[in-house]
Scaffold this motif. Sequence first.
Motif, PDB file in Angstrom:
ATOM      1  N   GLY A 177      19.655 -20.454  16.297  1.00 54.53           N
ATOM      2  CA  GLY A 177      19.890 -19.210  17.021  1.00 54.53           C
ATOM      3  C   GLY A 177      19.060 -18.058  16.503  1.00 54.53           C
ATOM      4  N   LYS A 178      18.590 -18.158  15.255  1.00 53.82           N
ATOM      5  CA  LYS A 178      17.753 -17.122  14.637  1.00 53.82           C
ATOM      6  C   LYS A 178      16.348 -17.646  14.340  1.00 53.82           C
ATOM      7  CE  LYS A 178      20.827 -13.778  14.257  1.00 53.82           C
ATOM      8  NZ  LYS A 178      20.636 -12.426  14.865  1.00 53.82           N
ATOM      9  N   LEU A 179      15.955 -18.720  15.032  1.00 52.03           N
ATOM     10  CA  LEU A 179      14.630 -19.319  14.825  1.00 52.03           C
ATOM     11  C   LEU A 179      14.382 -19.627  13.351  1.00 52.03           C
ATOM     12  CD1 LEU A 179      12.468 -17.185  17.299  1.00 52.03           C
ATOM     13  CD2 LEU A 179      13.389 -19.482  17.655  1.00 52.03           C
ATOM     14  N   ASN A 180      15.452 -20.093  12.687  1.00 53.68           N
ATOM     15  CA  ASN A 180      15.390 -20.470  11.276  1.00 53.68           C
ATOM     16  C   ASN A 180      14.944 -19.331  10.372  1.00 53.68           C
ATOM     17  OD1 ASN A 180      16.280 -23.134  11.704  1.00 53.68           O
ATOM     18  ND2 ASN A 180      14.216 -23.786  12.230  1.00 53.68           N
ATOM     19  N   ALA A 181      15.304 -18.101  10.737  1.00 50.67           N
ATOM     20  CA  ALA A 181      15.006 -16.956   9.876  1.00 50.67           C
ATOM     21  C   ALA A 181      15.651 -17.176   8.514  1.00 50.67           C
ATOM     22  CB  ALA A 181      15.526 -15.668  10.504  1.00 50.67           C
ATOM     23  N   LEU A 182      14.890 -16.891   7.478  1.00 48.61           N
ATOM     24  CA  LEU A 182      15.314 -17.199   6.109  1.00 48.61           C
ATOM     25  C   LEU A 182      16.166 -16.065   5.547  1.00 48.61           C
ATOM     26  CD1 LEU A 182      11.984 -18.849   5.194  1.00 48.61           C
ATOM     27  CD2 LEU A 182      14.186 -19.891   4.620  1.00 48.61           C
ATOM     28  N   SER A 183      17.453 -16.150   5.809  1.00 47.41           N
ATOM     29  CA  SER A 183      18.421 -15.254   5.187  1.00 47.41           C
ATOM     30  C   SER A 183      18.652 -15.703   3.755  1.00 47.41           C
ATOM     31  CB  SER A 183      19.736 -15.290   5.956  1.00 47.41           C
ATOM     32  OG  SER A 183      20.289 -16.604   5.917  1.00 47.41           O
ATOM     33  N   THR A 184      19.315 -14.863   2.972  1.00 48.22           N
ATOM     34  CA  THR A 184      19.649 -15.283   1.611  1.00 48.22           C
ATOM     35  C   THR A 184      20.578 -16.489   1.640  1.00 48.22           C
ATOM     36  OG1 THR A 184      21.416 -13.612   1.565  1.00 48.22           O
ATOM     37  CG2 THR A 184      19.304 -12.999   0.589  1.00 48.22           C
ATOM     38  N   ALA A 185      21.437 -16.587   2.649  1.00 53.47           N
ATOM     39  CA  ALA A 185      22.342 -17.742   2.755  1.00 53.47           C
ATOM     40  C   ALA A 185      21.562 -19.020   3.027  1.00 53.47           C
ATOM     41  CB  ALA A 185      23.381 -17.503   3.856  1.00 53.47           C
ATOM     42  N   LEU A 186      20.548 -18.937   3.898  1.00 53.96           N
ATOM     43  CA  LEU A 186      19.738 -20.123   4.185  1.00 53.96           C
ATOM     44  C   LEU A 186      18.898 -20.507   2.967  1.00 53.96           C
ATOM     45  CD1 LEU A 186      18.608 -22.327   5.941  1.00 53.96           C
ATOM     46  CD2 LEU A 186      17.174 -20.644   7.114  1.00 53.96           C
ATOM     47  N   GLU A 187      18.341 -19.523   2.280  1.00 50.16           N
ATOM     48  CA  GLU A 187      17.588 -19.822   1.061  1.00 50.16           C
ATOM     49  C   GLU A 187      18.471 -20.516   0.027  1.00 50.16           C
ATOM     50  OE1 GLU A 187      14.341 -16.153   1.091  1.00 50.16           O
ATOM     51  OE2 GLU A 187      16.313 -15.878   0.192  1.00 50.16           O
ATOM     52  N   GLN A 188      19.699 -20.011  -0.142  1.00 49.95           N
ATOM     53  CA  GLN A 188      20.604 -20.624  -1.114  1.00 49.95           C
ATOM     54  C   GLN A 188      20.981 -22.035  -0.680  1.00 49.95           C
ATOM     55  OE1 GLN A 188      21.535 -19.294  -4.201  1.00 49.95           O
ATOM     56  NE2 GLN A 188      22.110 -21.450  -4.424  1.00 49.95           N
ATOM     57  N   MET A 191      18.210  -3.635   0.765  1.00 51.41           N
ATOM     58  CA  MET A 191      17.526  -4.043  -0.443  1.00 51.41           C
ATOM     59  C   MET A 191      17.075  -2.841  -1.265  1.00 51.41           C
ATOM     60  SD  MET A 191      17.722  -7.307  -0.386  1.00 51.41           S
ATOM     61  CE  MET A 191      16.468  -8.360  -1.094  1.00 51.41           C
ATOM     62  N   THR A 192      17.818  -2.509  -2.301  1.00 58.07           N
ATOM     63  CA  THR A 192      17.410  -1.517  -3.282  1.00 58.07           C
ATOM     64  C   THR A 192      16.561  -2.222  -4.347  1.00 58.07           C
ATOM     65  OG1 THR A 192      19.331  -1.919  -4.674  1.00 58.07           O
ATOM     66  CG2 THR A 192      19.578  -0.285  -2.910  1.00 58.07           C
ATOM     67  N   PRO A 193      15.836  -1.473  -5.194  1.00 57.96           N
ATOM     68  CA  PRO A 193      15.069  -2.134  -6.266  1.00 57.96           C
ATOM     69  C   PRO A 193      15.938  -3.048  -7.127  1.00 57.96           C
ATOM     70  CG  PRO A 193      14.350   0.130  -6.047  1.00 57.96           C
ATOM     71  CD  PRO A 193      15.532  -0.028  -5.136  1.00 57.96           C
ATOM     72  N   GLN A 194      17.156  -2.641  -7.416  1.00 55.58           N
ATOM     73  CA  GLN A 194      18.039  -3.472  -8.230  1.00 55.58           C
ATOM     74  C   GLN A 194      18.407  -4.763  -7.500  1.00 55.58           C
ATOM     75  OE1 GLN A 194      18.491  -0.200  -7.586  1.00 55.58           O
ATOM     76  NE2 GLN A 194      18.007   0.665  -9.597  1.00 55.58           N
ATOM     77  N   ARG A 195      18.684  -4.641  -6.216  1.00 52.47           N
ATOM     78  CA  ARG A 195      19.040  -5.836  -5.444  1.00 52.47           C
ATOM     79  C   ARG A 195      17.837  -6.754  -5.252  1.00 52.47           C
ATOM     80  NH1 ARG A 195      22.987  -3.286  -0.716  1.00 52.47           N
ATOM     81  NH2 ARG A 195      24.809  -2.955  -2.056  1.00 52.47           N
ATOM     82  N   ILE A 196      16.661  -6.162  -5.132  1.00 52.14           N
ATOM     83  CA  ILE A 196      15.459  -6.981  -5.001  1.00 52.14           C
ATOM     84  C   ILE A 196      15.238  -7.799  -6.265  1.00 52.14           C
ATOM     85  CG2 ILE A 196      12.936  -6.885  -4.841  1.00 52.14           C
ATOM     86  CD1 ILE A 196      13.343  -4.481  -2.918  1.00 52.14           C
ATOM     87  N   ALA A 197      15.409  -7.163  -7.432  1.00 56.57           N
ATOM     88  CA  ALA A 197      15.252  -7.896  -8.694  1.00 56.57           C
ATOM     89  C   ALA A 197      16.264  -9.031  -8.779  1.00 56.57           C
ATOM     90  CB  ALA A 197      15.414  -6.944  -9.871  1.00 56.57           C
ATOM     91  N   ALA A 198      17.510  -8.763  -8.373  1.00 57.48           N
ATOM     92  CA  ALA A 198      18.543  -9.804  -8.390  1.00 57.48           C
ATOM     93  C   ALA A 198      18.217 -10.906  -7.384  1.00 57.48           C
ATOM     94  CB  ALA A 198      19.902  -9.189  -8.088  1.00 57.48           C
ATOM     95  N   TYR A 199      17.643 -10.510  -6.250  1.00 59.45           N
ATOM     96  CA  TYR A 199      17.271 -11.484  -5.219  1.00 59.45           C
ATOM     97  C   TYR A 199      16.273 -12.495  -5.756  1.00 59.45           C
ATOM     98  CZ  TYR A 199      14.475 -13.246  -1.325  1.00 59.45           C
ATOM     99  OH  TYR A 199      13.763 -14.062  -0.490  1.00 59.45           O
ATOM    100  N   TYR A 200      15.226 -12.022  -6.448  1.00 63.27           N
ATOM    101  CA  TYR A 200      14.220 -12.953  -6.962  1.00 63.27           C
ATOM    102  C   TYR A 200      14.767 -13.847  -8.068  1.00 63.27           C
ATOM    103  CZ  TYR A 200      10.654 -10.610  -4.207  1.00 63.27           C
ATOM    104  OH  TYR A 200       9.916 -10.110  -3.164  1.00 63.27           O
ATOM    105  N   ARG A 201      15.826 -13.410  -8.724  1.00 63.98           N
ATOM    106  CA  ARG A 201      16.472 -14.271  -9.717  1.00 63.98           C
ATOM    107  C   ARG A 201      17.414 -15.264  -9.046  1.00 63.98           C
ATOM    108  NH1 ARG A 201      16.951  -9.214 -12.480  1.00 63.98           N
ATOM    109  NH2 ARG A 201      19.126  -9.048 -11.778  1.00 63.98           N
TER     110      ARG A 201
END
Length: 252
Positions: free
Chosen positions: A32-43, A81-91
């Motif tokens: 339904g989202k053309l396989n858009a890569l959400s954080t849930a899909l990445e996880q 996505m704040t800078p803090q959340r971005i850093a947490a995202y890449y981890r």
Amino acid sequence: MTGPTAQDPAPEPLVKVRRQGKVAVVQLNRPGKLNALSTALEQALLDALQSPEVAGASAIVFAGSERAFSAGADTSELPEMTPQRIAAYYRGSGSLYEVVSRLPQPTVAAVSGYCLGAGFELALACDIRIADQTASFGLPEVGLGILPSSGGLTRLVRAAGPAIAREIILFGERFPAAEAHRLGLVREVAPAGDALTVALARAEFLAGQPAMAVAWTKAAIDAAAESSASASMLIEQLAYAALNRPAGGNPE
């Protein structure tokens, strides 16, 4: 409002995994989202890579649907996505692309339809890319005020050179499978609808190769891209010595 009942169907998983012999097929399943890569899909993809079906495979194929390998990142998450959340995202889930690139097994992306943004970055993290005639590639991030940041910029520069990478990233234009093949970004172009079939055939061949030789060679190639010629030669020789041990004994 009532809760779920025993008759309610189970929700579709974001990632489907199946085995075909020694090959694991990891399929993005968010149509339904053309396989858009959400954080849930990445996880979900990270979790799938830890599953016995995938961890025990000798080769891995990543696939989407006929309409889209992946149309990119889920942009609805960008405003949060704040800078803090971005850093947490890449981890966290954002580590997916590096995890894929460092898998010991050979990886093949089967690309049909849209392969844009983070979807293109995921495909670039794979060892081999097979695209069918419907595939469309692009990195539109600069137009959104950002840049490819899940390894796509680095891998594109190394795969196609800085001049081509500038054109693709700065203009953000989509280009077809034939152009991706001309630039060396895909191994071959299959007829429409046949990307997965061809990718499976290539993965089955790679799965039949000696696993340790494949894993060491992949690591040596990655190291060569980042090393001086003398260091890369030394890595080759050390890897050869490690692989070429006499059966049943220690090297002299």
